[in-house]
Design a protein around this motif. Structure first.
Motif, PDB file in Angstrom:
ATOM      1  N   HIS A  14      35.795  85.383  55.148  1.00 35.69           N
ATOM      2  CA  HIS A  14      34.688  85.339  56.098  1.00 35.69           C
ATOM      3  C   HIS A  14      33.362  85.409  55.344  1.00 35.69           C
ATOM      4  O   HIS A  14      33.144  86.325  54.537  1.00 35.69           O
ATOM      5  CB  HIS A  14      34.784  86.502  57.085  1.00 35.69           C
ATOM      6  N   GLN A  15      32.514  84.434  55.616  1.00 37.65           N
ATOM      7  CA  GLN A  15      31.193  84.406  55.005  1.00 37.65           C
ATOM      8  C   GLN A  15      30.197  85.099  55.931  1.00 37.65           C
ATOM      9  O   GLN A  15      29.932  84.631  57.042  1.00 37.65           O
ATOM     10  CB  GLN A  15      30.755  82.963  54.753  1.00 37.65           C
ATOM     11  N   LEU A  16      29.651  86.232  55.487  1.00 35.81           N
ATOM     12  CA  LEU A  16      28.636  86.951  56.234  1.00 35.81           C
ATOM     13  C   LEU A  16      27.291  86.774  55.534  1.00 35.81           C
ATOM     14  O   LEU A  16      27.234  86.335  54.382  1.00 35.81           O
ATOM     15  CB  LEU A  16      28.986  88.440  56.318  1.00 35.81           C
ATOM     16  N   ALA A  17      26.247  87.140  56.212  1.00 40.48           N
ATOM     17  CA  ALA A  17      24.920  87.015  55.613  1.00 40.48           C
ATOM     18  C   ALA A  17      24.799  87.870  54.356  1.00 40.48           C
ATOM     19  O   ALA A  17      24.078  87.518  53.418  1.00 40.48           O
ATOM     20  CB  ALA A  17      23.858  87.421  56.629  1.00 40.48           C
ATOM     21  N   GLU A  18      25.526  88.971  54.323  1.00 45.45           N
ATOM     22  CA  GLU A  18      25.412  89.918  53.208  1.00 45.45           C
ATOM     23  C   GLU A  18      26.396  89.642  52.076  1.00 45.45           C
ATOM     24  O   GLU A  18      26.315  90.258  51.019  1.00 45.45           O
ATOM     25  CB  GLU A  18      25.631  91.346  53.719  1.00 45.45           C
ATOM     26  N   THR A  46      30.761  88.057  51.233  1.00 46.87           N
ATOM     27  CA  THR A  46      32.026  87.512  51.726  1.00 46.87           C
ATOM     28  C   THR A  46      33.078  88.612  51.827  1.00 46.87           C
ATOM     29  O   THR A  46      33.045  89.591  51.069  1.00 46.87           O
ATOM     30  CB  THR A  46      32.567  86.392  50.813  1.00 46.87           C
ATOM     31  N   ASN A  97      30.318  95.091  59.515  1.00 45.85           N
ATOM     32  CA  ASN A  97      29.038  94.746  60.171  1.00 45.85           C
ATOM     33  C   ASN A  97      29.251  94.328  61.627  1.00 45.85           C
ATOM     34  O   ASN A  97      28.682  93.339  62.106  1.00 45.85           O
ATOM     35  CB  ASN A  97      28.320  93.640  59.399  1.00 45.85           C
ATOM     36  N   THR A 146      31.648  92.906  63.031  1.00 48.23           N
ATOM     37  CA  THR A 146      32.479  91.717  63.236  1.00 48.23           C
ATOM     38  C   THR A 146      33.937  92.104  63.019  1.00 48.23           C
ATOM     39  O   THR A 146      34.287  92.637  61.965  1.00 48.23           O
ATOM     40  CB  THR A 146      32.097  90.597  62.248  1.00 48.23           C
ATOM     41  N   GLU A 196      26.202  90.608  48.137  1.00 49.54           N
ATOM     42  CA  GLU A 196      25.101  89.984  47.413  1.00 49.54           C
ATOM     43  C   GLU A 196      24.085  91.040  46.963  1.00 49.54           C
ATOM     44  O   GLU A 196      24.014  92.142  47.494  1.00 49.54           O
ATOM     45  CB  GLU A 196      24.410  88.943  48.297  1.00 49.54           C
ATOM     46  N   GLN A 224      21.982  93.776  49.168  1.00 52.56           N
ATOM     47  CA  GLN A 224      22.525  93.781  50.527  1.00 52.56           C
ATOM     48  C   GLN A 224      23.458  94.978  50.734  1.00 52.56           C
ATOM     49  O   GLN A 224      23.827  95.677  49.785  1.00 52.56           O
ATOM     50  CB  GLN A 224      23.273  92.486  50.808  1.00 52.56           C
TER      51      GLN A 224
END
Length: 284
Positions: free
Chosen positions: A145-149, A151, A162, A164, A185, A188
């Motif tokens: 899953h790719q999150l804004a912060e 993977t 987060n 999800t 990242e 983050q």
């Protein structure tokens, strides 16, 4: 929501196993109840073939499960049942030893990086003698899953990151194991929900992170055992990507007796496993 913070930190220590394979023993050995339902975690990783080429020739197990997660490299599994599987980059092997299995894990490369982890998960007393089984799962079958912060690769379990909800490939009924490989990242943070009454741990294996409301530093090669329930915040305060494993599981709260590759509930059961192996009937 209750706070979750770091209760104990352990720095992985050099060790060797199999035919001289060099690795890091993250945890294992005495006082295993505090990791319940987990028994051991090893990290292996080297670009030098002499560190891994000997592999893990045929050896027995009884009473628990092994989870091998390959970050990079090729390893072949063979067992007495007739299973043959090739574990490649990003793949996972989940093996239930049950009443007994004899298997080997051998490198299928003679140069380059081999890197990954092996986790041991206990079985409850009423399932320690079930028939052995094995699954070899390719990387492409495991959700990332790719999150804004960053993977999150969800190997096992159901958890929330987060806010999800994420579901893993494997669902383990007895111990409800969650097994995540997370990249955060630079600068983050992520919030990971620890299921109620679970034991949870974070192993930082690349970069540096801060864990919990009290922001305990965790450098690479450090295991942080958590306490409390609710959400744990994991921050990456650096300017490069940080990588970690998140593990949680429902404690079995049963006696643990271990002798090498055998994990049972009593010393008498360990003696029986040794006798069965010596008599050639471990897997019968």
């Amino acid at each position: 929501m209750n706070q979750i913070n770091v209760q104990e930190q352990i720095v992985a220590r050099p060790a060797s196993d199999g035919d001289g394979v060099k690795l890091l023993r993250v945890f294992g050995g005495p006082q295993l109840q505090r990791f319940d339902p987990f028994l051991m975690l090893d990290e292996f990783g080297s670009e030098q073939a002499e560190d891994y080429i000997g592999g893990f020739p045929p050896h027995p197990h009884r009473g628990f499960e092994t989870v091998t997660y390959m970050l990079q490299g090729k390893m072949e599994h063979r067992d007495h049942i007739g299973n043959v599987g090739l574990l490649e980059d990003g793949g996972v092997q989940w093996m239930t030893a049950g009443k007994g299995i004899i298997h080997s894990e051998m490198p299928k490369q003679t140069e380059g990086m081999m890197r990954g982890f092996q986790l041991w998960v206990n079985l409850p007393a009423n399932r320690k003698m079930i028939p052995a089984s094995y699954q070899d799962i390719a990387a492409g079958d495991i959700a990332v899953h790719q999150l804004a912060e960053g993977t999150v690769k969800v190997i096992a379990g159901r958890t929330r990151v987060n806010d999800t909800e994420l579901n893993g490939y494997f669902s383990i009924a007895d111990t409800e194991v969650s097994y995540l490989d997370i990249s955060i990242e630079a600068g983050q943070s992520m919030h990971i929900t620890v299921p109620t009454q679970h034991n949870a741990m974070i192993y930082s294996y690349q970069g540096q992170i801060q864990i919990g409301d009290n922001r305990v530093n965790s450098k690479a090669k450090t295991l942080s055992r958590l306490s409390g329930q609710g959400k744990v915040v994991v921050e990456n305060p650096t300017d490069s990507v940080a990588r970690l494993l998140f593990l949680s599981g429902k404690p079995l709260q049963q006696p643990i007796a271990q002798y090498g590759p055998f994990v049972m509930n009593t010393h008498e059961e360990i003696e029986q496993a040794i006798q069965d192996y010596q008599a050639g009937v471990l897997t019968d």
